[in-house]
Design a protein around this motif. Structure first.
Motif, PDB file in Angstrom:
ATOM      1  N   LYS A  35      43.824  63.440  90.172  1.00 12.75           N
ATOM      2  CA  LYS A  35      43.359  63.532  90.916  1.00 12.75           C
ATOM      3  C   LYS A  35      43.523  64.427  91.753  1.00 12.75           C
ATOM      4  N   ILE A  36      45.610  64.749  91.122  1.00 12.55           N
ATOM      5  CA  ILE A  36      46.243  65.642  91.954  1.00 12.55           C
ATOM      6  C   ILE A  36      46.647  67.166  90.326  1.00 12.55           C
ATOM      7  N   ASN A  37      46.535  67.665  90.630  1.00 14.37           N
ATOM      8  CA  ASN A  37      47.344  69.224  89.619  1.00 14.37           C
ATOM      9  C   ASN A  37      48.625  68.675  89.913  1.00 14.37           C
ATOM     10  N   THR A  38      48.471  68.425  88.255  1.00 11.52           N
ATOM     11  CA  THR A  38      50.258  68.181  87.665  1.00 11.52           C
ATOM     12  C   THR A  38      50.905  68.953  86.402  1.00 11.52           C
ATOM     13  N   LYS A  39      52.602  68.684  86.675  1.00 14.52           N
ATOM     14  CA  LYS A  39      52.385  69.015  84.761  1.00 14.52           C
ATOM     15  C   LYS A  39      52.082  68.198  83.927  1.00 14.52           C
ATOM     16  N   THR A  40      52.303  68.180  82.971  1.00 13.94           N
ATOM     17  CA  THR A  40      51.343  67.603  81.391  1.00 13.94           C
ATOM     18  C   THR A  40      52.138  67.147  81.713  1.00 13.94           C
ATOM     19  N   ILE A  41      51.575  65.504  81.095  1.00 15.20           N
ATOM     20  CA  ILE A  41      52.188  64.199  80.757  1.00 15.20           C
ATOM     21  C   ILE A  41      52.659  64.390  79.677  1.00 15.20           C
ATOM     22  N   GLU A  42      53.712  64.352  78.967  1.00 10.87           N
ATOM     23  CA  GLU A  42      53.746  63.618  77.637  1.00 10.87           C
ATOM     24  C   GLU A  42      53.383  62.363  76.917  1.00 10.87           C
ATOM     25  N   ASN A  43      54.102  61.976  77.592  1.00  6.37           N
ATOM     26  CA  ASN A  43      54.273  59.823  76.438  1.00  6.37           C
ATOM     27  C   ASN A  43      53.800  59.467  78.255  1.00  6.37           C
ATOM     28  N   ILE A  44      52.992  58.133  77.930  1.00  2.29           N
ATOM     29  CA  ILE A  44      52.506  56.141  78.563  1.00  2.29           C
ATOM     30  C   ILE A  44      53.788  55.480  78.341  1.00  2.29           C
ATOM     31  N   TYR A  45      54.975  54.911  78.675  1.00  2.69           N
ATOM     32  CA  TYR A  45      54.407  53.491  78.248  1.00  2.69           C
ATOM     33  C   TYR A  45      54.227  52.327  78.665  1.00  2.69           C
ATOM     34  N   GLU A  46      54.031  51.408  78.469  1.00  2.09           N
ATOM     35  CA  GLU A  46      53.874  50.510  79.267  1.00  2.09           C
ATOM     36  C   GLU A  46      54.991  48.826  79.042  1.00  2.09           C
ATOM     37  N   GLY A  47      54.942  48.073  79.989  1.00  2.32           N
ATOM     38  CA  GLY A  47      55.528  46.794  79.490  1.00  2.32           C
ATOM     39  C   GLY A  47      55.579  46.035  80.740  1.00  2.32           C
ATOM     40  N   SER A  48      55.941  44.508  80.396  1.00  2.00           N
ATOM     41  CA  SER A  48      56.458  44.154  81.372  1.00  2.00           C
ATOM     42  C   SER A  48      57.566  43.034  81.739  1.00  2.00           C
ATOM     43  N   TYR A  49      58.597  42.805  82.890  1.00  2.00           N
ATOM     44  CA  TYR A  49      59.112  41.875  83.351  1.00  2.00           C
ATOM     45  C   TYR A  49      59.328  40.895  84.415  1.00  2.00           C
ATOM     46  N   LYS A  50      59.769  40.233  83.803  1.00  2.00           N
ATOM     47  CA  LYS A  50      58.982  38.774  84.999  1.00  2.00           C
ATOM     48  C   LYS A  50      58.438  39.167  85.477  1.00  2.00           C
ATOM     49  N   GLY A  51      57.272  39.112  84.877  1.00  2.00           N
ATOM     50  CA  GLY A  51      55.762  38.854  85.247  1.00  2.00           C
ATOM     51  C   GLY A  51      55.211  40.525  86.005  1.00  2.00           C
ATOM     52  N   VAL A  52      56.339  41.347  86.190  1.00  2.00           N
ATOM     53  CA  VAL A  52      56.133  42.335  86.649  1.00  2.00           C
ATOM     54  C   VAL A  52      55.381  43.737  85.990  1.00  2.00           C
ATOM     55  N   SER A  53      54.337  44.792  86.322  1.00  2.00           N
ATOM     56  CA  SER A  53      54.221  45.370  85.466  1.00  2.00           C
ATOM     57  C   SER A  53      54.654  46.483  85.345  1.00  2.00           C
ATOM     58  N   ILE A  54      55.021  47.358  84.307  1.00  2.00           N
ATOM     59  CA  ILE A  54      55.799  48.536  84.677  1.00  2.00           C
ATOM     60  C   ILE A  54      55.718  49.603  83.341  1.00  2.00           C
ATOM     61  N   THR A  55      55.350  50.747  83.895  1.00  2.00           N
ATOM     62  CA  THR A  55      54.679  52.308  83.430  1.00  2.00           C
ATOM     63  C   THR A  55      55.828  53.091  83.676  1.00  2.00           C
ATOM     64  N   LEU A  56      55.901  53.694  82.800  1.00  4.31           N
ATOM     65  CA  LEU A  56      56.949  54.926  82.148  1.00  4.31           C
ATOM     66  C   LEU A  56      56.639  56.285  81.670  1.00  4.31           C
ATOM     67  N   VAL A  57      57.082  56.977  82.559  1.00  7.43           N
ATOM     68  CA  VAL A  57      55.519  58.551  82.014  1.00  7.43           C
ATOM     69  C   VAL A  57      56.552  59.392  82.554  1.00  7.43           C
ATOM     70  N   LYS A  58      57.111  60.393  80.845  1.00  6.93           N
ATOM     71  CA  LYS A  58      57.023  61.260  80.250  1.00  6.93           C
ATOM     72  C   LYS A  58      56.891  62.392  80.738  1.00  6.93           C
ATOM     73  N   LYS A  59      57.177  63.828  81.213  1.00 10.33           N
ATOM     74  CA  LYS A  59      56.360  64.724  81.448  1.00 10.33           C
ATOM     75  C   LYS A  59      57.080  65.865  82.085  1.00 10.33           C
ATOM     76  N   VAL A  60      56.079  66.951  81.867  1.00 10.40           N
ATOM     77  CA  VAL A  60      57.263  68.345  81.747  1.00 10.40           C
ATOM     78  C   VAL A  60      58.035  68.685  82.941  1.00 10.40           C
TER      79      VAL A  60
END
Length: 467
Positions: free
Chosen positions: A119-144
């Motif tokens: 929706k907004i132009n950005t630098k390239t996303i390299e990888n996305i990781y997903e997980g959760s901890y104590k019921g909270v959704s957590i996402t990690l985005v690695k980018k340029v």
């Protein structure tokens, strides 16, 4: 010679009027802020509603660059928030340390294939990781690597919820801060953004996002910044909140309506003051599109962050802030005194230009002119010494009132025996640190284009938390 003398005297008179004007405005702002703190009846009545039904779904964005020392503590603080419906998104902006590795291990994350709509132009996303901890959704985005603003834009693109919060990777949200920062949205559907208060955690011990011990930092430089922050957040931000004219929501803790931010173009990667730039952009966007809107400041929604404890780091920080302010003032100079921008283009812009951007140039020039007048035997030295002492003492009084008001309203435990230390710090901050930082800002624009999009590197320490 007579013309020179007259010019110097005029400059000196302007300097005196400027200092007194600033002090009066600051004093009135602190009074308004202190009084406003007690007007929270309506929001307190909402507390039970909010606890039982968190109907504002929020994405928390954490842009990070080489934050391996503090990133896990920041995530831990977010896990313990007294709130039910939120997700956490960490955006690693090409870190060279183990920021991502620590997040992946702590949250037991797995790499995923996920389609992201830009929706907004950005630098390239390299990888996305997903997980959760104590019921909270957590996402990690690695980018340029692309800077903080670009990282936040990536976070907006990845986020799932209609509201997002941006916080710094070295910050900790108080357990009830998310509850409190969403209250203006529940009260008024016109609210498109709200900002919280930033307090310094040097010398503070926290447990699960709650204060266990509050004390002044042992480091003198950090202590002076504590009283400075309390004055800043109690004063002008509350005053401008009254008239919907705040031009800044701190990048360390701000809540925004995602669709409005996307429509306005998101964060601007070409500026160092991305937090202020976004707020002014939203003001101008809403006014240009005839949107009835509000932006609020929530004084009791607290984010704890670290103050630089080395002078070199503080200089880097304030230099970056002043450059960001300059870029925003320059970019939006066309709104000045334009009727369609109302109080934003008049009172708010002029205040920030005169008392924030121009202040170091006026103050340093005024001091130099005072010295010249003394050398030329023109000035009444006793009068000027008395005036400067009066100015400093008045500043100390205002700063002291702001500090103890903040302590009282946030119900922080404070050792009354340390009042003398606080008074000394207020005097030293007004009489010394303010002049040092004035010089830093005075010289900030020299060669500022170099490394324009780089993250400022400041030494971090682990935040004191009890498990």
């Amino acid at each position: 010679m007579e013309i020179t003398r007259t010019m110097l005297e005029v400059i000196e008179l302007f300097f005196i009027i400027y200092l007194m004007g600033y002090t009066i405005i600051l004093g009135l702002s602190v009074i308004v802020g202190a009084v406003s703190i007690y007007e929270k009846t309506k929001r307190k009545e909402l507390k039970n509603i909010i606890k039982s039904k968190n109907n504002v779904r929020v994405s928390i964005l954490i842009p990070a660059y080489n934050e391996e020392i503090t990133i896990i503590q920041t995530i831990e603080s977010l896990i313990n928030l007294e709130y039910s419906d939120y997700e956490i998104i960490v955006i690693d902006d090409g870190s060279k340390d183990k920021t991502s590795e620590k997040v992946i291990k702590y949250c037991k994350m797995k790499k995923v294939d996920r389609f992201i709509v830009d929706k907004i132009n950005t630098k390239t996303i390299e990888n996305i990781y997903e997980g959760s901890y104590k019921g909270v959704s957590i996402t990690l985005v690695k980018k340029v690597n692309g800077g903080k603003a670009d990282s936040l834009n990536v976070g907006i693109n990845v986020s799932n919820y209609p509201w997002f919060i941006c916080i710094d990777a070295d910050s900790i949200l108080q357990a009830d801060s998310l509850q409190k920062i969403v209250e203006p949205i529940i009260e008024d559907s016109r609210v498109v953004a709200s900002g919280g208060a930033i307090m310094l955690n040097n010398g503070v011990k926290l447990k699960n996002g709650k204060i266990q011990k509050y004390d002044m930092p042992k480091n003198l430089l950090a202590s002076m910044q504590v009283v400075e922050y309390n004055r800043t957040f109690l004063a002008s931000r509350i005053m401008f909140d009254k008239i919907n004219a705040n031009l800044i929501i701190s990048g360390a803790f701000g809540l925004f309506r995602k669709d409005i931010v996307i429509a306005a173009g998101g964060y601007e990667p070409s500026t160092r003051g991305e937090d202020m730039e976004l707020v002014i952009k939203l003001h101008t966007f809403c006014r240009a599109n005839k949107i009835d809107y509000k932006m609020r400041y929530v004084s009791d929604a607290i984010c704890w962050t670290q103050a630089p404890e080395r002078l070199g780091d503080l200089i880097k920080q304030r230099r970056r802030w002043h450059i960001g302010l300059y870029e925003c003032m320059k970019k939006y100079k066309t709104i000045l005194l334009k009727p369609e921008y109302g109080i934003i283009g008049s009172l708010a812009y002029l205040y920030f230009f005169i008392y924030e951007f121009a202040s170091p140039y006026i103050e340093i020039s005024g001091i130099l002119v005072t010295i010249m007048l003394y050398v030329l035997n023109i000035i009444n030295l006793k009068f000027m010494i008395a005036f400067y002492l009066f100015y400093i003492l008045l500043g100390v009084l205002i700063t002291t009132v702001a500090y103890f008001t903040t302590i009282y309203i946030n119900e922080l435990n404070f050792n009354i025996k340390k009042v003398g230390k606080v008074l000394f710090l207020c005097f030293f901050e007004v009489g010394f640190l303010r002049l040092v930082l004035a010089w830093v800002r005075f010289s900030a624009l020299i060669g500022y284009r170099k490394n324009k999009y780089k993250w400022g590197k400041i030494q971090r320490k682990q935040i004191k938390q009890e498990s």
